[in-house]
Design an enzyme around this catalytic site. Structure first.
Site, PDB file in Angstrom:
ATOM      1  N   LYS A  18     -53.429  28.992-157.241  1.00 28.23           N
ATOM      2  CA  LYS A  18     -52.071  28.591-157.621  1.00 28.23           C
ATOM      3  C   LYS A  18     -51.999  27.109-157.973  1.00 28.23           C
ATOM      4  O   LYS A  18     -51.015  26.672-158.581  1.00 28.23           O
ATOM      5  CB  LYS A  18     -51.076  28.923-156.505  1.00 28.23           C
ATOM      6  CG  LYS A  18     -51.031  27.984-155.331  1.00 28.23           C
ATOM      7  CD  LYS A  18     -50.000  28.451-154.315  1.00 28.23           C
ATOM      8  CE  LYS A  18     -49.848  27.492-153.149  1.00 28.23           C
ATOM      9  NZ  LYS A  18     -49.237  26.209-153.534  1.00 28.23           N
ATOM     10  N   ASP A  19     -53.022  26.354-157.617  1.00 32.07           N
ATOM     11  CA  ASP A  19     -53.046  24.917-157.927  1.00 32.07           C
ATOM     12  C   ASP A  19     -53.867  24.590-159.170  1.00 32.07           C
ATOM     13  O   ASP A  19     -53.995  23.422-159.536  1.00 32.07           O
ATOM     14  CB  ASP A  19     -53.612  24.131-156.741  1.00 32.07           C
ATOM     15  CG  ASP A  19     -52.757  24.262-155.494  1.00 32.07           C
ATOM     16  OD1 ASP A  19     -51.528  24.372-155.646  1.00 32.07           O
ATOM     17  OD2 ASP A  19     -53.315  24.263-154.382  1.00 32.07           O
ATOM     18  N   ARG A  66     -40.738  25.529-158.611  1.00 33.41           N
ATOM     19  CA  ARG A  66     -40.431  26.968-158.590  1.00 33.41           C
ATOM     20  C   ARG A  66     -39.557  27.322-157.388  1.00 33.41           C
ATOM     21  O   ARG A  66     -38.514  27.976-157.531  1.00 33.41           O
ATOM     22  CB  ARG A  66     -41.733  27.779-158.535  1.00 33.41           C
ATOM     23  CG  ARG A  66     -41.527  29.283-158.315  1.00 33.41           C
ATOM     24  CD  ARG A  66     -42.854  29.980-158.083  1.00 33.41           C
ATOM     25  NE  ARG A  66     -43.555  29.463-156.925  1.00 33.41           N
ATOM     26  CZ  ARG A  66     -43.387  29.902-155.674  1.00 33.41           C
ATOM     27  NH1 ARG A  66     -42.541  30.889-155.430  1.00 33.41           N
ATOM     28  NH2 ARG A  66     -44.084  29.387-154.678  1.00 33.41           N
ATOM     29  N   ARG A  67     -39.978  26.916-156.194  1.00 28.97           N
ATOM     30  CA  ARG A  67     -39.214  27.261-154.998  1.00 28.97           C
ATOM     31  C   ARG A  67     -37.803  26.672-155.051  1.00 28.97           C
ATOM     32  O   ARG A  67     -36.834  27.332-154.670  1.00 28.97           O
ATOM     33  CB  ARG A  67     -39.956  26.776-153.753  1.00 28.97           C
ATOM     34  CG  ARG A  67     -41.190  27.607-153.428  1.00 28.97           C
ATOM     35  CD  ARG A  67     -42.038  26.967-152.363  1.00 28.97           C
ATOM     36  NE  ARG A  67     -43.176  27.811-151.989  1.00 28.97           N
ATOM     37  CZ  ARG A  67     -44.296  27.352-151.448  1.00 28.97           C
ATOM     38  NH1 ARG A  67     -44.430  26.050-151.219  1.00 28.97           N
ATOM     39  NH2 ARG A  67     -45.281  28.163-151.123  1.00 28.97           N
ATOM     40  N   ARG A  84     -43.275  16.143-148.590  1.00 29.64           N
ATOM     41  CA  ARG A  84     -44.700  16.066-148.911  1.00 29.64           C
ATOM     42  C   ARG A  84     -45.552  16.036-147.647  1.00 29.64           C
ATOM     43  O   ARG A  84     -45.062  15.836-146.551  1.00 29.64           O
ATOM     44  CB  ARG A  84     -44.981  14.831-149.775  1.00 29.64           C
ATOM     45  CG  ARG A  84     -44.355  14.920-151.161  1.00 29.64           C
ATOM     46  CD  ARG A  84     -44.683  13.704-152.024  1.00 29.64           C
ATOM     47  NE  ARG A  84     -44.280  13.913-153.399  1.00 29.64           N
ATOM     48  CZ  ARG A  84     -43.056  13.728-153.863  1.00 29.64           C
ATOM     49  NH1 ARG A  84     -42.100  13.313-153.038  1.00 29.64           N
ATOM     50  NH2 ARG A  84     -42.773  13.948-155.129  1.00 29.64           N
ATOM     51  N   ARG A  90     -45.743  18.780-142.906  1.00 32.11           N
ATOM     52  CA  ARG A  90     -44.459  19.318-143.361  1.00 32.11           C
ATOM     53  C   ARG A  90     -43.738  20.076-142.252  1.00 32.11           C
ATOM     54  O   ARG A  90     -42.521  19.994-142.107  1.00 32.11           O
ATOM     55  CB  ARG A  90     -44.662  20.198-144.595  1.00 32.11           C
ATOM     56  CG  ARG A  90     -44.855  19.380-145.867  1.00 32.11           C
ATOM     57  CD  ARG A  90     -45.006  20.263-147.087  1.00 32.11           C
ATOM     58  NE  ARG A  90     -46.365  20.758-147.230  1.00 32.11           N
ATOM     59  CZ  ARG A  90     -46.739  21.674-148.103  1.00 32.11           C
ATOM     60  NH1 ARG A  90     -45.845  22.222-148.905  1.00 32.11           N
ATOM     61  NH2 ARG A  90     -47.990  22.056-148.200  1.00 32.11           N
ATOM     62  N   CYS A 177     -48.953  24.497-163.418  1.00 27.72           N
ATOM     63  CA  CYS A 177     -48.707  25.013-162.075  1.00 27.72           C
ATOM     64  C   CYS A 177     -47.480  24.372-161.448  1.00 27.72           C
ATOM     65  O   CYS A 177     -47.103  24.708-160.331  1.00 27.72           O
ATOM     66  CB  CYS A 177     -49.942  24.799-161.199  1.00 27.72           C
ATOM     67  SG  CYS A 177     -50.469  23.083-161.029  1.00 27.72           S
TER      68      CYS A 177
END
Length: 244
Positions: A18-19, A66-67, A84, A90, A177
């Site tokens: 995904k990255d 996206r989120r 971050r 996090r 991405c």
């Protein structure tokens, strides 16, 4: 890692798919992907059980375009701020009250043995995952035929075909991405289903395609993804696609 590969300092690199950008540097390929983990996102909060339970005006931390877009589409009353750091950082920021909630990938938490941190799992009908989420790929030099043959025995054909189709969608859209694109793929025998949503960054609009096709090869899966991406490209305003 890719610079080290091209320089010959290392022979392979392992990535979270995904990255990864959808266009690789010349001379590098990803011929192998391992069996895919959970593709879904996880919701973490000390004040709510899920997105719907968050009080109006709650602060949600994420750096994912996206989120943030999917969240604001459902809950435009919420405030999204950057959050971050690595997974534990996090989580600590959320626990200390810097934000009311955050999101992480189920796959990463599962692999780290931290699934107990999950407040609830977000089903794909609520928030489509990132392209390639939950998949791990191995990148090598294109000319290293012996190494490609060696790692080929670990290749998960189902994961590879699904993720390459997903990457075909994003590549054709012209995004990265960091683009607010969600996608989920299902492969049953030779039947591949792709469900894609592009969401405006402020959550105000959604463009969607949900298509099924018979595919017998990796290339046919890629072609399917690229065709679906082309359909969406004609619908989505170009300024909403994030380039890197």
């Amino acid at each position: 890692l890719e610079e080290a590969l091209l320089a010959g300092a290392i022979d392979m690199a392992v990535h979270s798919m995904k990255d990864m950008e959808t266009v690789l540097p010349e001379g590098l390929v990803i011929p192998c992907m391992l069996p895919r983990e959970d593709v879904r996102d996880a919701f973490l909060s000390d004040i709510a059980q899920n997105i719907s339970d968050l009080p109006r005006g709650s602060v949600v931390g994420t750096v994912s375009v996206r989120r943030a877009a999917f969240l604001l589409n459902r809950r435009p009353d919420l405030k999204v701020v950057p959050l971050r750091g690595n997974v534990q950082t996090r989580i600590n920021k959320m626990r200390s009250g810097q934000v009311d909630a955050t999101f992480l990938a189920c796959a990463g938490l599962n692999r780290l043995g931290m699934s107990g941190e999950i407040t609830s799992i977000i089903e794909v009908d609520e928030m489509l995952p990132a392209v390639g989420q939950g998949a791990v790929g191995v990148e090598v030099r294109q000319a290293d035929f012996n190494l490609i043959s060696l790692i080929g025995q670990f290749k998960c054909e189902k994961t590879y075909r699904c993720v390459e189709a997903e990457r075909g969608v994003l590549r054709t859209l012209g995004g990265s991405c960091s683009t607010s694109v969600g996608i989920v793929s299902y492969l049953d025998g030779e039947t591949l289903r792709l469900r894609v949503q592009v969401v405006a960054p402020d959550g105000s609009e959604v463009w969607e395609r949900d298509e099924t096709r018979e595919v017998q090869t990796d290339q046919e899966a890629i072609d399917f993804g690229e065709e679906l991406g082309q359909q969406l490209k004609m619908l989505v305003p170009s300024e909403l696609i994030v380039f890197k």
